[in-house]
Enzyme design. Sequence first.
Site, short mmCIF file in Angstrom:
data_model
loop_
_atom_site.label_atom_id
_atom_site.label_comp_id
_atom_site.label_asym_id
_atom_site.label_seq_id
_atom_site.Cartn_x
_atom_site.Cartn_y
_atom_site.Cartn_z
N CYS A 63 175.33 -38.59 0.58
CA CYS A 63 176.48 -39.15 1.29
C CYS A 63 177.62 -38.14 1.23
O CYS A 63 178.00 -37.69 0.16
CB CYS A 63 176.89 -40.45 0.60
N GLU A 64 178.13 -37.78 2.40
CA GLU A 64 179.15 -36.72 2.40
C GLU A 64 180.50 -37.21 1.91
O GLU A 64 181.40 -36.42 1.64
CB GLU A 64 179.28 -36.11 3.80
N HIS A 65 180.67 -38.51 1.77
CA HIS A 65 181.95 -39.03 1.28
C HIS A 65 182.03 -39.03 -0.24
O HIS A 65 183.11 -38.97 -0.80
CB HIS A 65 182.18 -40.46 1.80
N HIS A 66 180.88 -39.14 -0.90
CA HIS A 66 180.89 -39.21 -2.36
C HIS A 66 179.98 -38.20 -3.04
O HIS A 66 179.96 -38.09 -4.26
CB HIS A 66 180.47 -40.62 -2.81
N GLN A 74 174.59 -41.63 7.43
CA GLN A 74 173.35 -42.14 8.03
C GLN A 74 173.43 -42.20 9.55
O GLN A 74 172.46 -41.91 10.25
CB GLN A 74 173.02 -43.51 7.44
N HIS A 77 172.25 -46.68 -0.27
CA HIS A 77 173.34 -45.77 -0.60
C HIS A 77 173.79 -46.00 -2.03
O HIS A 77 174.28 -47.08 -2.36
CB HIS A 77 174.51 -45.97 0.36
N CYS A 81 176.28 -44.84 -3.41
CA CYS A 81 177.74 -45.04 -3.49
C CYS A 81 178.08 -46.52 -3.29
O CYS A 81 179.16 -46.97 -3.67
CB CYS A 81 178.48 -44.16 -2.49
ZN ZN Z 1 179.33 -42.73 -0.01
#
Ligand code: ZN
Length: 189
Positions: free
Chosen positions: A79-82, A120, A148, A150
């Site tokens: 996941c590119e956010h976390h 995704q 996910h 996250c």
């Molecule tokens: Zn994430």
Amino acid sequence: MSVELKKELLETHIRAILELIGEDTKREGLLDTPKRVAKMYGEVFEGVGIDPETALTTTFEEDYEGMVVVKDISYYTFCEHHLIPFFGKAHIGYIPNGRVVGLSKFARLVELASKRPQVQERMTQQVADAVMNVLQPEGVIVSVEGQHLCMCARGVKKPGSSTVTTIKKGVFKENVALAEEFERALLRD
Ligand code: ZN
């Protein structure tokens, strides 16, 4: 910048992160962690800067008129956010228009799309676009399921929840029966 220098810089920064969260980077368990993580990043992010389409090499002509479904392609990505993993299965269906590709190339396509910081939704889109652009089929449908971490390990903490994303292109957009045929193929053992 050389590969070696990049690896060294990665190690330095990973060590700094461990120190900043209050860890003792001299203790045995963490001693080689920066090196291991830097090496792992080289592997799990090797697709950065590479167009997923390049996985679909060696297409060939074939007068097949039905639907091709390649399902249960496992993937692991970040996941590119976390920067923690999400993973699951991807399913690809398409109706060729005189041109097909070796089936293993679809697994390679999903893998290449997953070897980068991802979301995704974009991964699903990239896989569908690649099939559409390279094979120019009558249509393509891609469905991706993802768990996910996250979502499980932090924030809202909802273990077991999964996300399904689906992209339809070409004939799959208007023809509900084709999308249903794809769905049925996914249910078969
Ligand atoms: Zn994430």
